[in-house]
Design a protein around this motif. Sequence first.
Motif, PDB file in Angstrom:
ATOM      1  N   UNK A   1      38.409  55.451  54.476  1.00  0.00           N
ATOM      2  CA  UNK A   1      38.344  56.669  53.671  1.00  0.00           C
ATOM      3  C   UNK A   1      38.233  57.900  54.572  1.00  0.00           C
ATOM      4  N   UNK A   2      37.431  57.758  55.647  1.00  0.00           N
ATOM      5  CA  UNK A   2      37.283  58.870  56.583  1.00  0.00           C
ATOM      6  C   UNK A   2      38.625  59.234  57.204  1.00  0.00           C
ATOM      7  N   UNK A   3      39.397  58.204  57.536  1.00  0.00           N
ATOM      8  CA  UNK A   3      40.725  58.473  58.098  1.00  0.00           C
ATOM      9  C   UNK A   3      41.597  59.235  57.111  1.00  0.00           C
ATOM     10  N   UNK A   4      41.490  58.854  55.838  1.00  0.00           N
ATOM     11  CA  UNK A   4      42.266  59.559  54.808  1.00  0.00           C
ATOM     12  C   UNK A   4      41.829  61.020  54.728  1.00  0.00           C
TER      13      UNK A   4
ATOM     14  N   UNK B   1      19.568  54.007  52.990  1.00  0.00           N
ATOM     15  CA  UNK B   1      20.836  53.408  53.394  1.00  0.00           C
ATOM     16  C   UNK B   1      21.959  53.914  52.503  1.00  0.00           C
ATOM     17  N   UNK B   2      23.165  53.952  53.064  1.00  0.00           N
ATOM     18  CA  UNK B   2      24.314  54.345  52.250  1.00  0.00           C
ATOM     19  C   UNK B   2      24.718  53.208  51.300  1.00  0.00           C
ATOM     20  N   UNK B   3      24.442  51.994  51.736  1.00  0.00           N
ATOM     21  CA  UNK B   3      24.803  50.831  50.935  1.00  0.00           C
ATOM     22  C   UNK B   3      23.762  50.600  49.857  1.00  0.00           C
ATOM     23  N   UNK B   4      24.193  50.465  48.630  1.00  0.00           N
ATOM     24  CA  UNK B   4      23.241  50.320  47.535  1.00  0.00           C
ATOM     25  C   UNK B   4      23.003  48.869  47.146  1.00  0.00           C
TER      26      UNK B   4
ATOM     27  N   UNK C   1      34.696  52.607  54.151  1.00  0.00           N
ATOM     28  CA  UNK C   1      34.265  53.959  54.506  1.00  0.00           C
ATOM     29  C   UNK C   1      35.078  54.493  55.688  1.00  0.00           C
ATOM     30  N   UNK C   2      35.272  53.655  56.696  1.00  0.00           N
ATOM     31  CA  UNK C   2      36.075  54.068  57.855  1.00  0.00           C
ATOM     32  C   UNK C   2      37.477  54.474  57.430  1.00  0.00           C
TER      33      UNK C   2
ATOM     34  N   UNK D   1      31.640  49.198  54.984  1.00  0.00           N
ATOM     35  CA  UNK D   1      31.840  49.980  56.208  1.00  0.00           C
ATOM     36  C   UNK D   1      33.331  50.152  56.477  1.00  0.00           C
TER      37      UNK D   1
ATOM     38  N   UNK E   1      27.423  54.646  48.528  1.00  0.00           N
ATOM     39  CA  UNK E   1      27.653  56.084  48.346  1.00  0.00           C
ATOM     40  C   UNK E   1      27.603  56.782  49.702  1.00  0.00           C
ATOM     41  N   UNK E   2      28.620  57.548  50.030  1.00  0.00           N
ATOM     42  CA  UNK E   2      28.640  58.261  51.311  1.00  0.00           C
ATOM     43  C   UNK E   2      27.762  59.497  51.207  1.00  0.00           C
ATOM     44  N   UNK E   3      27.533  60.134  52.350  1.00  0.00           N
ATOM     45  CA  UNK E   3      26.732  61.352  52.350  1.00  0.00           C
ATOM     46  C   UNK E   3      27.409  62.472  51.572  1.00  0.00           C
TER      47      UNK E   3
END
Lengths: 158, 152
Positions: free
Chosen positions: B120-123, B55-58, B117-118, B114, B73-75
Amino acid sequence: MADEALFLLLHNEIVSGVYKSAEQGEVENGRCITKLENMGFRVGQGLIERFTKDTARFKDELDIMKFICKDFWTTVFKKQIDNLRTNHQGIYVLQDNKFRLLTQMSAGKQYLEHASKYLAFTCGLIRGGLSNLGIKSIVTAEVSSMPACKFQVMIQKL
Amino acid sequence: MAVCIAVIAKENYPLYIRSTPTENELKFHYMVHTSLDVVDEKISAMGKALVDQRELYLGLLYPTEDYKVYGYVTNSKVKFVMVVDSSNTALRDNEIRSVSAGDWRTTPGWWMFRKLHNSYTDVMCNPFYNPGDRIQSRAFDNMVMSMMIQVC
């Protein structure tokens, strides 16, 4: 799907745009490939961030390469890579028998010399994606017969 | 509910860090910094795990007397660290039960990360943002602020 056509058209325009600006002397001639590659790099970085959002953590390098060949390629080019080969020492060869960005050109030898222009962006795309996943690499492409092409990925070990 | 939210780059330097202005900022910087070792430890242990456990979530990284530190941690190896007040029971109670049952998705912590993360992806997909630079996006800022105020 409409977005597919848009991507192809936009890509064609980017390539011709970059080469046209080279003719007018804005970009140094011969730097065009690098420019296209850098554009691809940035796009690859962004795309991979989005695509890997819902996937499990990758196990190793090969796992990442498989992701690029399957999921990444399917999303961008609507098909998977046809063949992935590796020597297990950091060199991967991705073969696409019917590469999307080359399918609109004549399949003969006529435009073979121009093919490299249309592969630079994709090379950058792969390199950018890998770099964001923590793998530094050099990506080169070669075409022997028209819609088929091979991408060679050389992983830079630290 | 969160008192400090931080985004850390692959190379372990901060891309973004924000904490509640009422508290000592330096203390949170220190806590986030300390948590990075725990994150590294968790990731290296996870490499050997089965696919569905990657999982990405620790989950909870470590608790202190007054706070709890959670990680994600993201991929692309970008780390998100969130410091939460220990007195916030909403997050804690659910967390322990769901995690031991192996179902991360029902935990409030998972959902908060989540959202982060979403954003951050937009950034990352913003063409005017240079990967590796500090995050100065107003949209990202607002999202983080909303997570700090929000009471669950």
